[in-house]
Every structure is written in C-alpha cells, then in structure tokens.
Scaffold this motif. Structure first.
Motif, mmCIF file in Angstrom:
data_model
loop_
_atom_site.group_PDB
_atom_site.id
_atom_site.type_symbol
_atom_site.label_atom_id
_atom_site.label_comp_id
_atom_site.label_asym_id
_atom_site.label_seq_id
_atom_site.Cartn_x
_atom_site.Cartn_y
_atom_site.Cartn_z
ATOM 1 N N ASP A 160 13.801 33.835 -27.795
ATOM 2 C CA ASP A 160 13.364 34.850 -26.829
ATOM 3 C C ASP A 160 12.249 34.306 -25.941
ATOM 4 O O ASP A 160 11.266 33.760 -26.447
ATOM 5 N N HIS A 210 6.886 39.599 -39.442
ATOM 6 C CA HIS A 210 7.329 38.233 -39.175
ATOM 7 C C HIS A 210 8.842 38.177 -38.996
ATOM 8 O O HIS A 210 9.585 38.950 -39.598
ATOM 9 N N GLY A 211 9.297 37.235 -38.182
ATOM 10 C CA GLY A 211 10.709 36.893 -38.101
ATOM 11 C C GLY A 211 11.597 37.862 -37.371
ATOM 12 O O GLY A 211 12.813 37.642 -37.279
ATOM 13 N N HIS A 212 11.042 38.933 -36.821
ATOM 14 C CA HIS A 212 11.830 39.977 -36.164
ATOM 15 C C HIS A 212 11.025 40.561 -34.998
ATOM 16 O O HIS A 212 9.800 40.450 -34.954
ATOM 17 N N THR A 213 11.728 41.204 -34.102
ATOM 18 C CA THR A 213 11.079 42.156 -33.204
ATOM 19 C C THR A 213 11.638 43.528 -33.536
ATOM 20 O O THR A 213 12.777 43.664 -33.985
ATOM 21 N N TRP A 272 9.945 37.802 -45.697
ATOM 22 C CA TRP A 272 9.136 37.922 -44.489
ATOM 23 C C TRP A 272 7.862 38.709 -44.760
ATOM 24 O O TRP A 272 7.902 39.762 -45.391
ATOM 25 N N ASP A 306 6.400 42.950 -31.853
ATOM 26 C CA ASP A 306 6.298 42.421 -33.214
ATOM 27 C C ASP A 306 4.978 42.817 -33.851
ATOM 28 O O ASP A 306 4.776 42.612 -35.035
ATOM 29 N N ASP A 338 8.427 29.642 -41.042
ATOM 30 C CA ASP A 338 7.530 30.745 -40.688
ATOM 31 C C ASP A 338 6.069 30.459 -40.995
ATOM 32 O O ASP A 338 5.181 31.116 -40.480
ATOM 33 N N ARG A 374 11.187 34.780 -33.448
ATOM 34 C CA ARG A 374 12.268 35.109 -34.393
ATOM 35 C C ARG A 374 12.904 33.787 -34.860
ATOM 36 O O ARG A 374 13.986 33.422 -34.429
ATOM 37 N N ASN A 434 18.105 38.301 -39.775
ATOM 38 C CA ASN A 434 17.421 37.023 -39.960
ATOM 39 C C ASN A 434 16.929 36.962 -41.404
ATOM 40 O O ASN A 434 15.751 37.162 -41.688
#
Length: 490
Positions: free
Chosen positions: A149, A433-436, A469, A447, A125, A119, A465
């Motif tokens: 994380d 991308h960029g998150h869970t 993405w 993810d 990215d 993240r 965020n």
C-alpha cells in the motif's frame, strides 16, 4: 485517575508478565551486558528469504542502530539513533516493491525493527518473542517484505522503551498512479524528547512502575486539565518537543516560494504525546490518514496521536511562518520555520491563532471511496476493553496485562469486527500490526486510532494476513506496562 478492575501486580510481574520478552529486554538492558547467541541458534531462526517476482523492483537498505551524541538544537544529548541522525535516514520505495533491509545492531543492547503500518508478512513484523528473537548486540538481521500500500509510514524498535530514544525514521511508499499536483514534499516527524537530559526512558519506566506508583516525571497538578476530546493524555513531562530532531531554540527550516503547493507528510513518532498541528497563516487540506486517502477536509489545525500519520496539502503564503505542534495537555511546543521570504524567524512563543480554532479529530474523517472496505457483514465479532490506571501504574487489555490476557482468535478469510471500549480516564492510540482496519462509523481506513477516555470505537478488517499479530496501545509506557494483546490466526 479512575481505577478499573485489574489484578494486582508487582513491578517485576508488570514488566515480565506484561510484555514477555519485550519487558524482559528492558530489565536485561538495565542489568548489564549478557552474551547473545547467534540468530541461527535461536528458536525463531532467520526469516525465509523472498525471491523477487518477475519484474519486481528490489529496494535494499541498511539500518544501523547505535549509541551517539546529538545536538537537538542547542541541547546536546547522549542517545541511541539510526546513523547518527534524528530522524534516521528515510527509506523510500514504490507500492509493490520488495524491500530488503539489513539491520546492523551496534547498540549495547538487543533491538528490533517494526515497520509501522505496513501490511507485511508476519515473520518480518519485528516483534521479539512474537515474530522473531531480538537482534543481539553486534548481530545483523535481514527483513524482507513487500509493501502493498502506498502511503506515509515509519519504522522503529519494538523492544522495551527504545522508541523514546532517537530510534525512528520515515518509510515512504510511493503510489505509481499518484497524480502529484504539488510542487514540494515535506516529511515532518514529531517527537517528545527526554533521553540524555538527566534520565533515560528505561529510568522513566522504572519510576512509573515502581511499587510506590511513581509519577515518572509527570506533574499533572501543574497543568490545566485538557478539554475534549482527550482528557488527561500523557504520563510523562518532557523537557523538549522536536520537529525533525530540532527544538524551537534552533528549529528545522522548510523553504519554498509563495503560491507553491506542498504535500506535508506528518508522522507522530512520540512515545507519550498527542499533538495539535497548525501552520500559522494557512489552511490545511487533509488528504490521507495512515497512508489511505480520505474525503479532503479543510482545517486550521489537526490532532495527531502517537503512531498516526496524516498527509496535508497547503498553498504557501508570502512570509515567514511557524509550523507548530502543541502537545496536548502539556507545557511546551515543537516548532519549525516555514520560509518563503526574508523576515524574522518565529519562536516558541509564536503560537498560531489557528490552534484556538476548531482542531480536527482524525477519526472524524471519512474514507475516500477508493479506500473503503467492500461492504460485508462481519463473520466474527470480538470485544476488547482497555483497562488500567495511573496508581499503581498498571495497564492491560480485557482485564489483564499482556502475558496474562488471552489472545484474540479469528479465522483466516473472515471479516472481523472488534468493539473497543476504553474503560480508563486516559486516551489510548490503539495500533494493529499487519492489517489496516476501517472505522465502522466513517469507513476511515487506519492502522492506529486514538480512543478518548471512556470512548468506544468499532473497527473492521479482513483476516487476510495470517500470523501472530500485536495489538497494543502506542503510548510506549502503557504498552510496556501491559496494554497489549495478540491477534492469532492461520
């Protein structure tokens, strides 16, 4: 394959319209060398530097993508890799650290690096045309980001089908509060291998997307149709499957002592293959999925889709055992040796009986309480369909390939639910991308999640965020043929 409604596209439209500059990079790589402007002269420019916070640790590393010749276990291949090894050298940090990684591109083509599952801030990215320009040959590019994380991650290009070469490496983010409770740690990277065996991934893609609807080397007729849960998974016949870059002819060896507890960090870096993983003579306790803790489950074997990672604890027996990764609905196997005593090494024929038992499907796991999203009704609910077919080879989301489909728009601070519907007869590992996100069914944090043919799955995440993405299938050939969209906000 069952056809789904989909606009007719030529091969060039699939590659250029389907993945924008990602597809264009494939064609550029096939058309010969071209001069590359410096990063500073490009529209995206260099990402703004980060200043470490007071007391923040900085982890620096250099990644060198380059053409190389490798012995993958009795077979010599010309390929591209990081620092002459497969997998590449791992990068290791602790949650909260600032990572500063210089990519020195020594390839004969543009490239990029995506930090899969992290993240991170949007500019780091690693998606050309979305978050940056590609890194030209001979150029350097610095990625800076915090790793919030802990967990098992990896990094790889997000340019064309470069992932299906040897360009991948582990990224391990340690938890400073991790109690340990294991004696050894093994990082196990699975891959399907075709590069340098008489063809290249670019040639495979060109065959798949040809106007004649080529098979790309896939021989569906020679294989049994897969049972539940994944149906007809995978499009490409691979001559080799490897664990840590070694074939069963000369496998990687993991050594320990009877009674030792091992943490196995398993990464599927394959481009087109779901694996079933087992350690002969042992039971595995699954503890983490995509970096996040789960309610521990004992299992004889588990499935792992492209882009997924699972951590497992195992107590070693006395002897020599096969660590076996069986490609779903394909012929062959990846093999490593686990040795705690003298004895004859297993071979590719040493298929563990554990693979004949129930094999765990990761999306059935339940999140640990510490990994659950706070309970909240969604502020926005979106629909996402996975579309396409094998002949002609065309894939997309919400009825069109990337470049022709509309981005998903959300608002910063919203709790977002996406209802994903797989409308094809293929399995698709979907990566955000960029998150869970959390599966609404089990709370499981991930993810990357595999959707079986005609399966639906709802995911939820917090839009905390902002950026542009990528959201795509992690079968790299499906993604390059259009199965991608964007999530935009901020």
């Amino acid at each position: 394959m069952t056809d789904t409604p989909f606009p007719a596209l030529s091969r060039r439209q699939v590659l250029l319209g389907g993945l924008g500059v990602l597809g264009a990079a494939v064609l550029a790589g096939c058309s010969g060398p071209a001069s590359s402007p410096s990063v500073s002269s490009r529209p995206f420019g260099a990402a703004p530097a980060l200043t470490p916070k007071p007391g923040q640790n900085v982890v620096s590393a250099t990644v060198v993508p380059q053409a190389t010749t490798l012995d993958i276990g009795g077979t010599t291949v010309n390929t591209w890799a990081y620092a002459d090894s497969v997998p590449g050298p791992q990068i290791r940090a602790t949650a909260g650290d600032l990572l500063r990684v210089t990519v020195d591109n020594q390839l004969p083509a543009d490239t990029s690096v995506h930090w899969h599952g992290i993240r991170l801030r949007n500019v780091a990215d690693g998606v050309p045309g979305v978050t940056q320009d590609p890194i030209g040959k001979g150029e350097k590019y610095v990625y800076e980001f915090e790793a919030p994380d802990p967990g098992t991650y990896f990094f790889h290009p997000h340019t064309g089908v470069q992932l299906d070469r040897g360009l991948y490496a582990p990224l391990i983010i340690d938890d400073p509060a991790e109690p340990g409770q294991y004696d050894l740690e093994w990082i196990i990277v699975l891959d399907d291998w075709i590069d340098g065996t008489g063809t290249t991934p670019d040639e495979v893609l060109a065959t798949l997307t040809s106007d004649q609807g080529g098979s790309g080397g896939m021989d569906h007729g020679s294989m049994p149709m897969g049972p539940a849960p994944f149906g007809e998974a995978g499009d490409v016949t691979y001559p080799h499957y490897v664990i840590n870059g070694r074939t069963p002819a000369a496998p990687t060896s993991f050594d320990g002592a009877p009674g030792q507890r091992v943490r196995m960090r398993v990464i599927n870096a394959a481009s087109d293959t779901i694996f079933a993983v087992a350690l002969g003579g042992h039971t595995l306790q699954i503890t983490h999925s995509d970096g996040f803790p789960v309610q521990p489950v004992q299992t004889a074997a588990f499935y792992i889709g492209m882009g997924e990672r699972y951590d497992a604890i195992v107590t070693l027996g006395d002897g020599v055992f096969p660590l076996y990764a069986e490609p779903f609905n394909k012929k062959g196997a990846a093999l490593a040796t686990v040795r705690t005593a003298t004895g004859q090494a297993p071979t590719a024929a040493s298929r563990p009986v554990e693979l004949s038992a129930d094999v765990l499907v990761g999306s059935d796991l339940i999140a640990a309480d510490s990994a659950r999203l706070p309970s909240q009704a969604p502020d926005r609910e979106l629909e996402l369909s996975l579309d396409g077919q094998m002949t002609p080879y065309q894939w997309g989301m919400n009825g069109a390939p990337f470049g022709q489909n509309k981005p998903l728009i959300v608002g910063e601070g919203e709790r977002v639910r996406i209802n994903i519907a797989n409308k094809t007869m293929m399995a698709h590992p979907i990566h955000l991308h960029g998150h869970t996100f959390a599966l609404t069914s089990t709370g499981l944090r991930k993810d990357t999640v595999v959707l079986a043919p005609m399966q639906s799955q709802a995911i939820e995440f917090d839009a905390d965020n902002a950026g542009d993405w990528a959201l795509h299938c992690h079968n790299i050939y499906h993604a390059e043929a259009g199965m991608m969209t964007l999530l935009n906000y901020g």
